[in-house]
Design a protein around this motif. Structure first.
Motif, PDB file in Angstrom:
ATOM      1  N   VAL A 166      20.901 -86.885  54.582  1.00  0.00           N
ATOM      2  CA  VAL A 166      20.500 -87.413  55.885  1.00  0.00           C
ATOM      3  C   VAL A 166      19.641 -88.648  55.645  1.00  0.00           C
ATOM      4  O   VAL A 166      18.543 -88.570  55.103  1.00  0.00           O
ATOM      5  N   GLY A 167      20.174 -89.807  56.023  1.00  0.00           N
ATOM      6  CA  GLY A 167      19.475 -91.067  55.810  1.00  0.00           C
ATOM      7  C   GLY A 167      20.114 -91.867  54.696  1.00  0.00           C
ATOM      8  O   GLY A 167      20.630 -91.308  53.721  1.00  0.00           O
ATOM      9  N   ALA A 168      20.088 -93.187  54.829  1.00  0.00           N
ATOM     10  CA  ALA A 168      20.779 -94.050  53.868  1.00  0.00           C
ATOM     11  C   ALA A 168      19.892 -95.198  53.413  1.00  0.00           C
ATOM     12  O   ALA A 168      20.350 -96.322  53.251  1.00  0.00           O
ATOM     13  N   GLY A 169      18.604 -94.893  53.194  1.00  0.00           N
ATOM     14  CA  GLY A 169      17.730 -95.864  52.560  1.00  0.00           C
ATOM     15  C   GLY A 169      17.824 -95.709  51.053  1.00  0.00           C
ATOM     16  O   GLY A 169      18.787 -95.144  50.516  1.00  0.00           O
ATOM     17  N   TYR A 170      16.809 -96.196  50.330  1.00  0.00           N
ATOM     18  CA  TYR A 170      16.841 -96.119  48.877  1.00  0.00           C
ATOM     19  C   TYR A 170      16.992 -94.688  48.393  1.00  0.00           C
ATOM     20  O   TYR A 170      17.823 -94.393  47.520  1.00  0.00           O
ATOM     21  N   VAL A 251      19.951 -82.972  51.579  1.00  0.00           N
ATOM     22  CA  VAL A 251      18.841 -83.755  51.054  1.00  0.00           C
ATOM     23  C   VAL A 251      18.391 -84.729  52.136  1.00  0.00           C
ATOM     24  O   VAL A 251      19.204 -85.457  52.707  1.00  0.00           O
ATOM     25  N   LEU A 252      17.106 -84.744  52.413  1.00  0.00           N
ATOM     26  CA  LEU A 252      16.541 -85.641  53.413  1.00  0.00           C
ATOM     27  C   LEU A 252      16.155 -86.949  52.744  1.00  0.00           C
ATOM     28  O   LEU A 252      15.253 -86.988  51.899  1.00  0.00           O
ATOM     29  N   GLY A 253      16.863 -88.005  53.109  1.00  0.00           N
ATOM     30  CA  GLY A 253      16.596 -89.327  52.560  1.00  0.00           C
ATOM     31  C   GLY A 253      16.213 -90.292  53.660  1.00  0.00           C
ATOM     32  O   GLY A 253      16.633 -91.451  53.649  1.00  0.00           O
ATOM     33  N   SER A 343      17.718-101.248  43.623  1.00  0.00           N
ATOM     34  CA  SER A 343      18.258 -99.903  43.536  1.00  0.00           C
ATOM     35  C   SER A 343      19.724 -99.992  43.123  1.00  0.00           C
ATOM     36  O   SER A 343      20.278-101.082  42.961  1.00  0.00           O
ATOM     37  N   LYS A 344      20.341 -98.845  42.938  1.00  0.00           N
ATOM     38  CA  LYS A 344      21.762 -98.819  42.630  1.00  0.00           C
ATOM     39  C   LYS A 344      22.371 -97.534  43.155  1.00  0.00           C
ATOM     40  O   LYS A 344      21.693 -96.506  43.305  1.00  0.00           O
ATOM     41  N   VAL A 345      23.658 -97.596  43.466  1.00  0.00           N
ATOM     42  CA  VAL A 345      24.435 -96.404  43.756  1.00  0.00           C
ATOM     43  C   VAL A 345      25.718 -96.543  42.949  1.00  0.00           C
ATOM     44  O   VAL A 345      26.483 -97.485  43.139  1.00  0.00           O
TER      45      VAL A 345
END
Length: 465
Positions: A166-170, A251-253, A343-345
């Motif tokens: 949940v959430g799409a920040g770093y 996971v809360l992001g 950052s990276k994904v």
């Protein structure tokens, strides 16, 4: 307890045993011995001086042992003359009495400890929205090593292989990668139009496309309304207004907020983002002997001229060094930041520094923007990778305002060129003359950041073109 100093050493009390707190303690100890300065540090977790930034890589398997993330254990600090008390939580600050009340989390016993210098390094806490089902088993925020271990325990016993972030920040995108590496099917539910709200939406779109190409399901413009648990109290699904996403782990992001509840209760000054306000020496405003640093403070944005909350270990360690230097009798200051992050994904690198378009508008700046496509090496050199660079420059003056970079290997750390230029107050025209290193294995003749500066310089001179 007698709190009069007499001939005793002065006492430094530290609340929080990670980057800022233990950097402050260690630096103060370098400057003053135990006969001059007693140091007591309270940490509610099991670990001290660890890399919270490394938790996604521990969860994802790139780091195999938690000890690799620990720079200095409580035992090592104690050997250096710092009284570290783990699993002990400070529950009250008595500012007039110059003391703190701490609770042993094992026994529940409480006691007061007086201080001559107090360092507040309580960090940040993951945003945990008040939603039905949010307390179900299998729902995790990730901020400390204890949080990381709890998530790993859940992953080991999860009944299936479906994960929702949940959430799409770093934090969100890094945890999405970690879960992909663990063999999970990953869905990221994001309330924004694109992932990475620290970027402008056009650059966030590039992240979206890359994540989708990696097999991550991106759900944008979606507000989570509830989490559904099974009969045993374990999370089973994440619900939005329009859909339901099965989940064996969540996971809360969503991001973090300064952990300043203790400070607020003690009447210490907080900024508009909820972080403690300090002077340049990292002393809490209005206090002579209370200091604060790390994720619980707000810092000056040197580009926008306003206070911001930025939770990064780099800042926290610098804050700690400055606090320790000042408590130790020397002098140091922290001037502010330009807002650099990388950052990276998977193999996608994401970087930004300075202002986004909406940041510039918020502070009343007029600006031009340019975007260029380039490569990490000379185009003819093997394994050259694409990257996109976006640059903001102030209208008329050409002062650099911000840079965003999305690309493959070799893209992310190029943001450091822009971070230095921002700190120096350079114009984009001046940037075009920077003498950067060049060879085909490392860069095109015009480095991508300088190519963007060249285009921005032209746009400043002719903003209507």
């Amino acid at each position: 307890m007698d709190t009069s100093q007499g001939s005793r050493a002065s006492r430094m009390v530290v609340i929080g045993g990670d980057a800022a707190g233990m950097s402050a303690a260690s630096q103060a100890r370098r400057l003053k011995g135990p006969d001059e300065l007693e140091i007591v540090a309270f940490e509610r977790g099991h670990f001290t001086s660890y890399s919270a930034c490394g938790i996604p890589y521990w969860v994802g398997g790139q780091v195999t042992d938690v000890d690799e993330l620990v720079a200095r254990t409580p035992e090592a600090h104690r050997e250096r003359g710092i009284d570290v008390r783990t699993r002990t939580e400070v529950v009250e600050i008595d500012v007039p009495g110059q003391r703190v009340r701490a609770r042993d989390l094992g026994s529940g016993a409480e006691s007061w400890t007086p201080y001559d210098h107090l360092v507040i390094a309580t960090g940040a806490r993951p945003v945990r929205p008040d939603l039905p089902g949010i307390d179900a088993s299998g729902v995790h925020g990730v901020q400390t090593l204890d949080d990381g271990q709890a998530l790993l325990d859940t992953l080991e016993r999860a009944p299936g292989r479906q994960a929702v972030v949940v959430g799409a920040g770093y934090i969100g995108v890094e945890m999405a990668e970690a879960l992909i590496n663990r063999g999970y099917e990953v869905t990221v539910v994001n309330r924004g139009a694109e992932p990475m709200s620290t970027l402008d939406p056009d650059m966030g779109r590039l992240v979206h496309e890359a994540m989708a190409g990696m097999g991550i399901t991106m759900v944008n413009d979606a507000e989570v309304t509830a989490l559904r648990a099974d009969a045993g109290g374990r999370v089973a699904a994440v619900l939005t207004r329009d859909a339901e996403y099965p989940a064996d782990v969540v996971v809360l992001g969503i991001g973090v907020r300064p952990e300043t509840s203790l400070a607020a209760a003690a009447g210490l000054p907080l900024g508009e983002h909820g972080g403690l306000l300090t002077d340049l020496a990292m002393r809490v405003r209005g206090q002579e002997n209370i200091w604060a640093g790390g994720d619980c403070v707000e810092v000056l944005d040197l580009v926008a001229g306003r206070e911001r909350h930025i939770a990064l270990g780099t800042h926290a360690n610098k804050h700690g060094q400055i606090i320790g230097t000042n408590v130790g009798g020397d002098y140091a200051t922290f001037p502010g930041v330009v807002g650099t992050a990388v950052s990276k994904v998977c193999d996608l690198e994401i970087a930004r520094t300075g202002l986004r378009e909406k940041d510039a508008r918020r502070v009343g700046l007029r600006f031009v923007t340019v975007t260029i496509e380039s490569t990490s090496r000379a185009g003819y050199y093997p394994d050259s990778a694409p990257m996109t660079v976006k640059m903001l420059a102030e209208h008329r003056t050409g002062r650099l305002l911000g840079v965003q970079i999305v690309g493959r290997e070799g893209a992310g750390k190029r943001v450091d060129i822009a971070a230095v230029a921002l700190t120096a107050g350079m114009t984009v025209d001046r940037m075009t003359t920077l003498d950067l290193g060049y060879a085909p294995p490392f860069s095109p003749v015009w480095d991508p950041v300088l190519a963007a500066a060249r285009k921005a310089s032209k746009a400043v001179r002719n903003p209507t073109s």
